[in-house]
Write a protein that holds these residues in place. Sequence first.
Motif, PDB file in Angstrom:
ATOM      1  N   VAL A  71       0.838  -1.209   0.000  1.00 16.32           N
ATOM      2  CA  VAL A  71       0.000   0.000   0.000  1.00 16.32           C
ATOM      3  C   VAL A  71       0.871   1.256   0.000  1.00 16.32           C
ATOM      4  O   VAL A  71       0.450   2.303  -0.488  1.00 16.32           O
ATOM      5  N   ILE A  72       2.093   1.144   0.493  1.00 13.46           N
ATOM      6  CA  ILE A  72       3.014   2.290   0.467  1.00 13.46           C
ATOM      7  C   ILE A  72       3.282   2.730  -0.974  1.00 13.46           C
ATOM      8  O   ILE A  72       3.629   3.887  -1.221  1.00 13.46           O
ATOM      9  N   ALA A  73       3.065   1.835  -1.921  1.00 14.84           N
ATOM     10  CA  ALA A  73       3.279   2.185  -3.331  1.00 14.84           C
ATOM     11  C   ALA A  73       2.337   3.296  -3.791  1.00 14.84           C
ATOM     12  O   ALA A  73       2.563   3.883  -4.847  1.00 14.84           O
ATOM     13  N   GLY A  74       1.309   3.600  -3.041  1.00 14.43           N
ATOM     14  CA  GLY A  74       0.399   4.682  -3.398  1.00 14.43           C
ATOM     15  C   GLY A  74       0.935   6.067  -3.087  1.00 14.43           C
ATOM     16  O   GLY A  74       0.386   7.064  -3.561  1.00 14.43           O
ATOM     17  N   ILE A  75       2.007   6.153  -2.326  1.00 11.91           N
ATOM     18  CA  ILE A  75       2.550   7.467  -1.960  1.00 11.91           C
ATOM     19  C   ILE A  75       3.179   8.154  -3.165  1.00 11.91           C
ATOM     20  O   ILE A  75       2.957   9.339  -3.411  1.00 11.91           O
ATOM     21  N   GLY A  76       3.951   7.417  -3.930  1.00 10.27           N
ATOM     22  CA  GLY A  76       4.649   7.994  -5.084  1.00 10.27           C
ATOM     23  C   GLY A  76       3.712   8.591  -6.120  1.00 10.27           C
ATOM     24  O   GLY A  76       3.890   9.740  -6.537  1.00 10.27           O
ATOM     25  N   PRO A  77       2.689   7.835  -6.568  1.00 12.06           N
ATOM     26  CA  PRO A  77       1.762   8.416  -7.540  1.00 12.06           C
ATOM     27  C   PRO A  77       1.020   9.637  -7.004  1.00 12.06           C
ATOM     28  O   PRO A  77       0.764  10.583  -7.750  1.00 12.06           O
ATOM     29  N   GLY A  78       0.702   9.631  -5.721  1.00  9.50           N
ATOM     30  CA  GLY A  78       0.015  10.798  -5.146  1.00  9.50           C
ATOM     31  C   GLY A  78       0.863  12.045  -5.199  1.00  9.50           C
ATOM     32  O   GLY A  78       0.402  13.127  -5.579  1.00  9.50           O
ATOM     33  N   ILE A  79       2.121  11.902  -4.844  1.00  8.87           N
ATOM     34  CA  ILE A  79       3.036  13.049  -4.894  1.00  8.87           C
ATOM     35  C   ILE A  79       3.257  13.486  -6.338  1.00  8.87           C
ATOM     36  O   ILE A  79       3.231  14.680  -6.661  1.00  8.87           O
ATOM     37  N   GLY A  80       3.483  12.517  -7.221  1.00  6.31           N
ATOM     38  CA  GLY A  80       3.719  12.836  -8.629  1.00  6.31           C
ATOM     39  C   GLY A  80       2.542  13.515  -9.290  1.00  6.31           C
ATOM     40  O   GLY A  80       2.712  14.457 -10.081  1.00  6.31           O
ATOM     41  N   GLN A  81       1.331  13.071  -8.972  1.00  9.37           N
ATOM     42  CA  GLN A  81       0.152  13.698  -9.567  1.00  9.37           C
ATOM     43  C   GLN A  81      -0.047  15.110  -9.047  1.00  9.37           C
ATOM     44  O   GLN A  81      -0.475  15.995  -9.788  1.00  9.37           O
ATOM     45  N   GLY A  82       0.255  15.329  -7.781  1.00  8.63           N
ATOM     46  CA  GLY A  82       0.157  16.683  -7.243  1.00  8.63           C
ATOM     47  C   GLY A  82       1.148  17.632  -7.901  1.00  8.63           C
ATOM     48  O   GLY A  82       0.809  18.778  -8.229  1.00  8.63           O
ATOM     49  N   ILE A  83       2.367  17.151  -8.114  1.00  8.51           N
ATOM     50  CA  ILE A  83       3.370  17.977  -8.782  1.00  8.51           C
ATOM     51  C   ILE A  83       2.951  18.267 -10.223  1.00  8.51           C
ATOM     52  O   ILE A  83       3.066  19.404 -10.706  1.00  8.51           O
ATOM     53  N   ALA A  84       2.433  17.239 -10.924  1.00  3.59           N
ATOM     54  CA  ALA A  84       1.996  17.432 -12.312  1.00  3.59           C
ATOM     55  C   ALA A  84       0.852  18.430 -12.405  1.00  3.59           C
ATOM     56  O   ALA A  84       0.824  19.282 -13.301  1.00  3.59           O
ATOM     57  N   ALA A  85      -0.093  18.337 -11.486  1.00  2.54           N
ATOM     58  CA  ALA A  85      -1.223  19.273 -11.504  1.00  2.54           C
ATOM     59  C   ALA A  85      -0.757  20.695 -11.216  1.00  2.54           C
ATOM     60  O   ALA A  85      -1.249  21.651 -11.828  1.00  2.54           O
TER      61      ALA A  85
END
Length: 84
Positions: free
Chosen positions: A21-35
């Motif tokens: 479930v820790i694998a969800g941290i990276g996409p969350g951060i990356g999507q926030g930066i992209a937005a």
Amino acid sequence: MNITGQDLILACSAIGAGLAVIAGIGPGIGQGIAAGHAAAAVGRNPGAKGDVTSTMLLGQAVAETTGLYGLFIALVLLFVQPLA
């Protein structure tokens, strides 16, 4: 204390699910930066809003697959338990 093989498998499955479930941290951060970068780009050039938005959404969809794979693996480890 007497730990059986099945107890060890259940404990390792729970630990593995937590790590997956820790694998969800990276996409969350990356999507926030992209937005954030997309919002800044639209602020600089409002005429390119459609192109920026479609490219951002495509990139976020690709990034989200990592988080979904982690969630899938966690659910499999918690509920399927093929070795138990």
